[in-house]
Design a protein around this motif. Structure first.
Motif, mmCIF file in Angstrom:
data_model
loop_
_atom_site.group_PDB
_atom_site.id
_atom_site.type_symbol
_atom_site.label_atom_id
_atom_site.label_comp_id
_atom_site.label_asym_id
_atom_site.label_seq_id
_atom_site.Cartn_x
_atom_site.Cartn_y
_atom_site.Cartn_z
ATOM 1 N N GLU A 122 0.800 -1.223 0.000
ATOM 2 C CA GLU A 122 0.000 0.000 0.000
ATOM 3 C C GLU A 122 0.838 1.281 0.000
ATOM 4 O O GLU A 122 0.297 2.380 0.104
ATOM 5 N N ALA A 123 2.136 1.174 -0.130
ATOM 6 C CA ALA A 123 2.960 2.377 -0.249
ATOM 7 C C ALA A 123 2.759 2.995 -1.631
ATOM 8 O O ALA A 123 2.727 2.285 -2.638
ATOM 9 N N SER A 124 2.617 4.332 -1.672
ATOM 10 C CA SER A 124 2.467 5.012 -2.958
ATOM 11 C C SER A 124 3.705 5.837 -3.311
ATOM 12 O O SER A 124 3.894 6.199 -4.462
ATOM 13 N N LYS A 125 4.518 6.136 -2.318
ATOM 14 C CA LYS A 125 5.786 6.835 -2.533
ATOM 15 C C LYS A 125 6.815 6.279 -1.563
ATOM 16 O O LYS A 125 6.485 5.935 -0.420
ATOM 17 N N LEU A 126 8.052 6.232 -2.014
ATOM 18 C CA LEU A 126 9.170 5.878 -1.145
ATOM 19 C C LEU A 126 10.162 7.035 -1.149
ATOM 20 O O LEU A 126 10.354 7.705 -2.171
ATOM 21 N N LEU A 127 10.778 7.267 -0.004
ATOM 22 C CA LEU A 127 11.813 8.290 0.115
ATOM 23 C C LEU A 127 13.060 7.647 0.693
ATOM 24 O O LEU A 127 12.977 6.731 1.525
ATOM 25 N N THR A 128 14.197 8.125 0.255
ATOM 26 C CA THR A 128 15.441 7.746 0.914
ATOM 27 C C THR A 128 16.302 8.989 1.058
ATOM 28 O O THR A 128 16.333 9.845 0.169
ATOM 29 N N LEU A 129 16.958 9.117 2.206
ATOM 30 C CA LEU A 129 17.749 10.309 2.527
ATOM 31 C C LEU A 129 19.168 9.881 2.874
ATOM 32 O O LEU A 129 19.363 8.923 3.654
ATOM 33 N N PHE A 130 20.146 10.548 2.305
ATOM 34 C CA PHE A 130 21.544 10.275 2.630
ATOM 35 C C PHE A 130 22.338 11.575 2.596
ATOM 36 O O PHE A 130 21.868 12.592 2.057
ATOM 37 N N LYS A 131 23.535 11.564 3.136
ATOM 38 C CA LYS A 131 24.325 12.781 3.285
ATOM 39 C C LYS A 131 25.075 13.160 2.001
ATOM 40 O O LYS A 131 25.505 14.305 1.862
ATOM 41 N N GLU A 132 25.244 12.201 1.090
ATOM 42 C CA GLU A 132 26.054 12.432 -0.095
ATOM 43 C C GLU A 132 25.256 13.178 -1.164
ATOM 44 O O GLU A 132 24.040 13.313 -1.074
ATOM 45 N N ALA A 133 25.987 13.618 -2.226
ATOM 46 C CA ALA A 133 25.362 14.450 -3.253
ATOM 47 C C ALA A 133 24.576 13.632 -4.263
ATOM 48 O O ALA A 133 23.657 14.151 -4.898
#
Length: 744
Positions: free
Chosen positions: A600-611
């Motif tokens: 049921e996920a409609s969007k995924l996000l991932t966050l990291f420190k690199e460019a």
């Protein structure tokens, strides 16, 4: 043919000593006369009430009003109703007795006797009498329509608070009764299952009838009456009169209008009202009355907590005022008399003076003593189209102040506050500081114990109990108001009230040093994964972060810092979001409907420190290299692919070895990584990153999807997992200061 005379109103202020008894006898141009009796004075006043009604030729009492439960208003009225030959009463307005019975344990004995007499009065009335307890908005009109009376106080919300509120105790602890809170926002909308819905409806119409009175909730007793009495005494409330200010400031205040030909005369009958804050805020331009019955026998008048004779009389500014007093309790007060005269009022009093002071000191606080008023007489006024006439002489004419005729020009500006606190500013700040300190100490004690992510914030009931234990009775009874102020100041978090009756809770807001610790904690995660269920609610990076499910992070955060999960989303996550927007690249992946293993996920996000994703891949592989137990990582990949999930098999779990470096995708449970979310029979994503063996990993995943997988070499597990986590994303935001990594 002689012209029929216009209508007339006879207004009689009966001489009952220290007390009030007043008759309005309406003689219309045509039709039946109407008689209104307001209060009956103290014991012994019944005979003079009887004689006055007889002299006026009244045949019945169309409306009897008891403004409040004081003995000097109710005793004479009760005695009159019980007298043989008393005129029948058609309609009765009186104080809402159940509101005071609920607080019976608080009243001093002499005050409680007035409530007993009020109940006895209701029982003594004829069964045919229409009995109701009016609040602001109630109205009565004579049969011909020429005389109308409207109730302008007490406010319905005030009586409602006394009837069903859990925080009404604070109303008893000050003199005058706190009333500025009425100028704030209205109460929340009531629930469909509100047990007091019929009562609230009756209040909204302006008249409460006994048949609408439900079983009222019990009143909490945070401290013995003796302790409350002692606290109130520090604020000027005499123990003998404890609770009396509540009776006075719930007086039924009447605004009467008589239409006489083309002229309309207005009259204000104030009972023993002392605090004029609410009335002045409701009617900031005044009421334009011809005649006012002086409030509380010429005692002090207040705006909020300040004695404000000038402000009140400037606001009322009547042509004439009537006062009934005989020097008891040192009333009327000279300050009242001077203020009324300054604003042009002609004074009529049942006490007649025998002394005139031409010059000299006039320092006596009671004008009855100052002017040697040794004779008592009623005040009789005739109100007609031609004007207002009195049978006797006035005590003093308007614009005369002190002992000599002077011209006095005075400007007195009164600016009603949009909201007045029920506690003085200094006092409420002290209570706020105490509450913040108590919550801070509780946080310290929780942090000293073993971690518990399920600890809840403090309920307002517990805060009230803690305040009572600290001998802060006023704070105990007004804890919600205090904490709302603290929340607006950013000192505490206070849970919202979504519906009437919700139990609210509170917790301390973090200090700057704690916020720095929060940022250092979130920085320890190499990659933060987030899932969004409803994808159409957000598009910009910041709102995407607010839309994401943060339950897993909130639970780890609560266990680490002892800040409850309930406050994370609204108070703590925004602090972290502000930091993440400055320090992390944010990547997004849209998930079409019915995508395999999307849960049921409609969007995924991932966050990291690199460019970029490739630099992030390299950094993540390095971070995973510190995990010695590659077996746990391999088992997670196997389970996430679906080979380890099925009937009778456990749900996907997040390896604890991994939890210190990467947060899972979470929607009430752990989701597979992005690289394993897709159509079941299609090829997986091209893997992020460049590493030896990428082709072998892709082949291995294809075999996994077909349930034909063999073991993966240990050297490929970490890059495989990093690639699965980072696959399928597009960078939508980069940090201000980025770290660029070169793939090895």
């Amino acid at each position: 043919m002689a012209r029929k005379p216009e209508a007339q109103l006879k207004l009689e202020l009966i001489n009952v000593g220290h007390g009030d008894a007043l008759v309005l006898h309406w003689l219309p141009k045509s039709g039946k006369p109407s008689t209104v009796l307001v209060d009956g004075g103290p014991a012994g006043g019944e005979k003079r009430v009887h004689d006055t009604l007889g002299r006026l030729g009244a045949s019945e009492i169309d409306l009897a009003v008891l403004t409040h439960c004081d003995a000097d208003h109710v005793d004479g009225l009760l005695a009159y109703v019980e007298t043989k030959g008393a005129l029948p009463v058609r309609h009765y307005w009186g104080p809402c007795v159940p509101a005071f019975r609920r607080h019976q344990w608080l009243f001093a004995p002499r005050v409680a006797r007035g409530i007993d007499k009020t109940e006895a009065l209701q029982r003594a009335l004829s069964p045919s009498c229409n009995i109701s307890w009016p609040v602001e908005g109630a109205s009565w009109t004579s049969s011909d329509g020429g005389l109308s009376i409207r109730v302008i106080s007490p406010a319905g919300r005030l009586i409602e608070r006394l009837l069903v509120g859990s925080d009404s105790l604070s109303l008893f602890l000050e003199q005058p009764m706190p009333i500025g809170w009425l100028l704030g926002g209205t109460e929340d909308e009531q629930d469909e299952e509100d047990p007091f819905s019929d009562l609230r409806l009756a209040i909204s119409t302006g008249e409460i009838t006994p048949d609408k009175m439900p079983l009222l909730p019990p009143m909490q007793r945070p401290a013995p009456p003796e302790q409350l009495t002692r606290e109130a005494a520090t604020k000027g409330v005499e123990p003998e009169f404890f609770g009396n200010s509540v009776l006075n400031d719930t007086s039924i205040v009447l605004l009467a209008e008589a239409r006489i030909g083309v002229v309309t005369r207005r009259f204000l009958f104030t009972g023993d009202l002392e605090n004029f804050t609410y009335l002045m805020a409701q009617h900031p331009m005044g009421l334009g009355c011809d005649i006012v019955k002086v409030p509380h026998h010429g005692s002090r008048s207040y705006v909020d907590r300040d004695v404000a004779y000038d402000a009140v009389w400037q606001w009322m500014r009547p042509r004439a005022a009537l006062v009934s007093a005989n020097g008891k309790h040192h009333l009327p007060r000279s300050e009242f008399r001077d203020a009324a005269l300054r604003y042009g009022t002609t004074l009529f009093c049942t006490s007649r003076r025998s002394r005139e002071i031409v010059s000299g000191v006039t320092s006596e606080p009671c004008c009855q003593i100052q002017y040697a008023c040794n004779k008592q007489e009623p005040v009789s006024l005739t109100v007609s189209a031609m004007g207002i006439e009195a049978d006797g002489i006035a005590c003093a004419r308007g614009n005369l102040s002190g002992v000599m005729p002077v011209i006095e020009v005075r400007q007195h500006v009164v600016e009603p506050s949009p909201i007045l606190s029920t506690l003085g500013e200094t006092e409420i700040r002290k209570h706020m500081d105490w509450a913040v300190g108590w919550l801070r100490e509780t946080l310290t004690q929780r942090q000293a114990r073993s971690a518990d992510a399920d600890l809840t914030p403090i309920s307002l009931k517990v805060m009230s109990q803690a305040a009572a234990a600290a001998r802060r009775v006023a704070a105990s009874t007004e804890i919600e108001t205090i904490l709302e102020r603290a929340a607006r100041a950013g000192k505490v978090w206070l849970s919202p009230r979504r519906r009437r009756g919700d139990e609210r809770s509170v917790w301390i807001m973090p200090r700057n040093d704690e916020i720095n610790e929060f940022k250092a904690w979130i920085d320890r995660f190499a990659v933060i994964q987030l899932a969004i269920m409803e994808g159409h609610t957000a598009a910009a990076p910041e709102e995407l972060l607010y839309a994401a499910n943060t339950e897993w992070i909130a639970r780890r955060f609560a266990a680490q810092f002892a800040f409850p999960r309930e406050m994370f989303e609204g108070a703590l996550w925004p602090i972290l979001v502000d930091h993440l927007l400055k320090t992390r690249s944010i990547c997004e992946r849209n998930i079409p409907d019915a995508t395999y293993r999307s849960h049921e996920a409609s969007k995924l996000l991932t966050l990291f420190k690199e460019a970029d994703i490739y630099a992030a891949f390299t950094a993540l592989v390095e971070r995973l290299s510190s995990i010695s137990n590659s077996k746990a990582l391999a088992e997670y990949i196997l389970a996430a692919s679906g080979a380890g999930i099925g009937y009778g098999k456990p749900s996907l779990s997040w390896p604890e070895e991994f939890a210190v470096s990467v947060t899972p995708l979470w929607l009430g449970r752990v989701l597979p990584p992005s690289g394993l979310i897709g159509e079941r029979y299609q090829e997986p994503f091209s893997f992020a990153g460049q590493f030896d063996g990428a082709d072998k990993v892709q082949e291995w995943i294809s075999l996994l999807l077909a349930n034909l997988a063999t073991s993966l070499p240990d050297r490929l597990i970490r890059p495989a997992l990093a690639a699965l986590i980072l696959s399928g994303f597009d960078v939508i935001s980069r940090p201000k200061h980025t770290v660029t990594r070169t793939p090895k």
